[in-house]
Write a protein that holds these residues in place. Structure first.
Motif, short mmCIF file in Angstrom:
data_model
loop_
_atom_site.label_atom_id
_atom_site.label_comp_id
_atom_site.label_asym_id
_atom_site.label_seq_id
_atom_site.Cartn_x
_atom_site.Cartn_y
_atom_site.Cartn_z
N LEU A 35 1.27 -1.75 0.23
CA LEU A 35 -0.15 0.01 0.23
C LEU A 35 1.27 1.50 0.07
CD1 LEU A 35 -3.12 1.01 0.26
CD2 LEU A 35 -2.42 1.23 2.64
N ALA A 36 2.60 1.10 0.56
CA ALA A 36 2.78 2.42 0.56
C ALA A 36 3.36 2.49 -0.23
CB ALA A 36 3.47 1.99 1.82
N LYS A 37 3.63 2.04 -1.59
CA LYS A 37 4.75 2.12 -2.75
C LYS A 37 3.90 2.47 -3.93
CE LYS A 37 8.26 -1.48 -3.40
NZ LYS A 37 8.77 -3.33 -4.10
N GLN A 42 7.62 8.37 -7.64
CA GLN A 42 8.17 7.74 -8.19
C GLN A 42 9.95 8.15 -7.68
OE1 GLN A 42 9.79 9.10 -11.92
NE2 GLN A 42 9.74 7.22 -13.00
N ALA A 43 10.35 8.41 -7.03
CA ALA A 43 11.85 8.40 -6.80
C ALA A 43 11.88 7.66 -5.41
CB ALA A 43 12.64 10.05 -6.18
N SER A 44 10.82 8.10 -4.77
CA SER A 44 10.93 6.76 -3.03
C SER A 44 10.94 5.74 -3.85
CB SER A 44 10.12 7.69 -2.87
OG SER A 44 9.84 8.64 -1.76
N VAL A 45 10.05 5.22 -4.73
CA VAL A 45 9.90 3.72 -4.79
C VAL A 45 11.61 3.30 -5.51
CG1 VAL A 45 8.44 2.28 -6.16
CG2 VAL A 45 7.62 3.86 -5.27
N ASN A 48 13.79 2.64 -3.18
CA ASN A 48 13.99 1.64 -2.62
C ASN A 48 14.13 1.81 -0.83
OD1 ASN A 48 14.01 -0.38 -4.36
ND2 ASN A 48 16.03 -0.54 -4.57
N LYS A 49 13.28 3.48 -1.14
CA LYS A 49 12.76 4.12 0.57
C LYS A 49 12.01 3.32 0.79
CE LYS A 49 15.83 8.13 -1.37
NZ LYS A 49 16.37 9.38 -0.95
N ILE A 50 10.82 2.66 0.53
CA ILE A 50 9.89 2.75 1.16
C ILE A 50 9.33 1.44 2.14
CG2 ILE A 50 7.52 1.94 0.32
CD1 ILE A 50 8.39 4.84 -0.34
N THR A 51 9.48 1.49 3.70
CA THR A 51 9.11 0.16 4.46
C THR A 51 7.61 0.64 4.06
OG1 THR A 51 8.86 2.37 5.66
CG2 THR A 51 11.09 1.02 5.52
N PHE A 52 6.91 0.77 5.48
CA PHE A 52 5.30 0.94 5.78
C PHE A 52 4.69 2.33 5.55
CE2 PHE A 52 8.55 -2.46 7.79
CZ PHE A 52 7.61 -3.41 7.13
N TYR A 53 4.94 2.64 4.81
CA TYR A 53 4.30 3.90 5.08
C TYR A 53 4.63 4.93 3.64
CZ TYR A 53 8.75 6.61 6.90
OH TYR A 53 9.96 7.17 7.26
N PRO A 54 4.30 5.78 3.25
CA PRO A 54 3.82 6.24 1.69
C PRO A 54 4.76 7.35 1.84
CG PRO A 54 1.81 6.81 2.20
CD PRO A 54 2.28 5.63 3.48
N ILE A 55 5.76 7.56 0.76
CA ILE A 55 6.30 8.86 0.66
C ILE A 55 6.02 9.97 -0.44
CG2 ILE A 55 9.33 10.09 0.91
CD1 ILE A 55 10.33 7.22 2.16
#
Length: 291
Positions: A35-37, A42-45, A48-55
């Motif tokens: 869900l966070a992804k 785009q840059a965060s995805v 590989n900066k996504i854990t369990f909350y969206p950026i």
């Protein structure tokens, strides 16, 4: 009278609660990650900066799924198959289970053995394909319904539940002149709403998640259900994005698009499940003991 629990019982309950909470969290984390992804930029995805909350809170992936794919067409096919299949499966299962629940029914044992045999052995993919072709069901909506019409396990659950209904109720109705169909419709079915609801959920989930039969029997794009759409979209994400304008392709990461597709496919059944959860729990033991 209030029950006094020992210290060991309280410790046992506490440990159980902690373990159950841990297992629940482990099951929830992958969903939160996807869900966070789907909601991140785009840059965060890509980084590989996504854990369990969206950026970044980016919803372009969902807009693309809804506007540039056949998500809603696939959803309509799945809903149609689920509704028609569940109604037909429940009808056939009830009509088969009721006479099989009567010891005096002639041919009862051989028929039950056939159902047991079908639970243990499967004819195979090729014979199944040949049968569907001989019946003229290939590339039709019925190819996704007919193979799942009767699940033997569900039939045995329904049969066992019918056996638990007191015979005196049906005998009283027969004395008043009621036919077998009248007894089934007016007496047995109202008393069997719990098992009917449970089996309805089992059948509906089976049809909703069915991927194998559409993969083999369906070739028309317009008839492909949600699960097959999900597989093909995820497998062909790169090709699909390459066909889009630069403004769309450069603003959305492939992983974000895949995540948005998965979440979009999960949400419909996820919204319904909390209201039906108790039927799943009931179905674990329903009909397993003759009352």
């Amino acid at each position: 009278m209030k029950t006094i629990r020992s210290r060991s019982d309280r410790w046992f309950d506490a440990v159980n609660n902690v373990l159950i909470a841990a297992v629940g969290l482990i099951c929830l984390l992958p969903f939160l990650h996807v869900l966070a992804k789907s909601l991140s930029n785009q840059a965060s995805v890509m980084g590989n900066k996504i854990t369990f909350y969206p950026i970044g809170m980016h919803v372009e992936a969902f807009r693309f799924v809804f506007a540039h794919t056949r998500f809603f067409e696939a959803l309509q096919v799945t809903l149609l198959v689920t509704v028609i299949g569940t109604v037909l499966s429940l009808t056939i299962t009830i009509l088969a289970a009721y006479p099989l629940s009567k010891p005096e029914f002639k041919g009862r044992k051989p028929i039950l053995l056939l159902y047991v045999f079908s639970m243990l052995f499967y004819g195979g993919i090729i014979p199944g394909y040949i049968l569907m072709k001989a019946l003229g069901l290939l590339d039709t909506i019925w190819a996704m319904i007919v193979p799942l019409l009767v699940v033997p396990f569900n039939l045995f659950v329904c049969k066992t539940f019918f056996e638990g209904i007191p015979e005196s109720i049906e005998e009283s109705a027969k004395i008043d002149g009621a036919t077998n169909f009248r007894i089934l419709w007016s007496i047995v079915l109202p008393l069997s709403l719990p098992v009917i609801a449970t089996l309805g959920i089992f059948y509906a989930v089976g049809y909703w998640n069915n991927y194998f039969h559409p993969l083999i029997y369906i070739s028309s794009v317009d008839l492909k259900p949600l699960q097959l759409f999900l597989y093909e979209t995820i497998a062909n994400t790169e090709e699909l994005l390459q066909e889009q304008p630069d403004s769309v392709r450069l603003s959305m990461a492939p992983e974000g698009f895949r995540a948005a597709t998965v979440i979009s496919s999960i949400v419909p059944i996820l919204l319904v499940y909390p209201f039906l959860q108790r039927y799943f729990v009931t179905g674990m033991t329903l009909g397993s003991v003759k009352g």
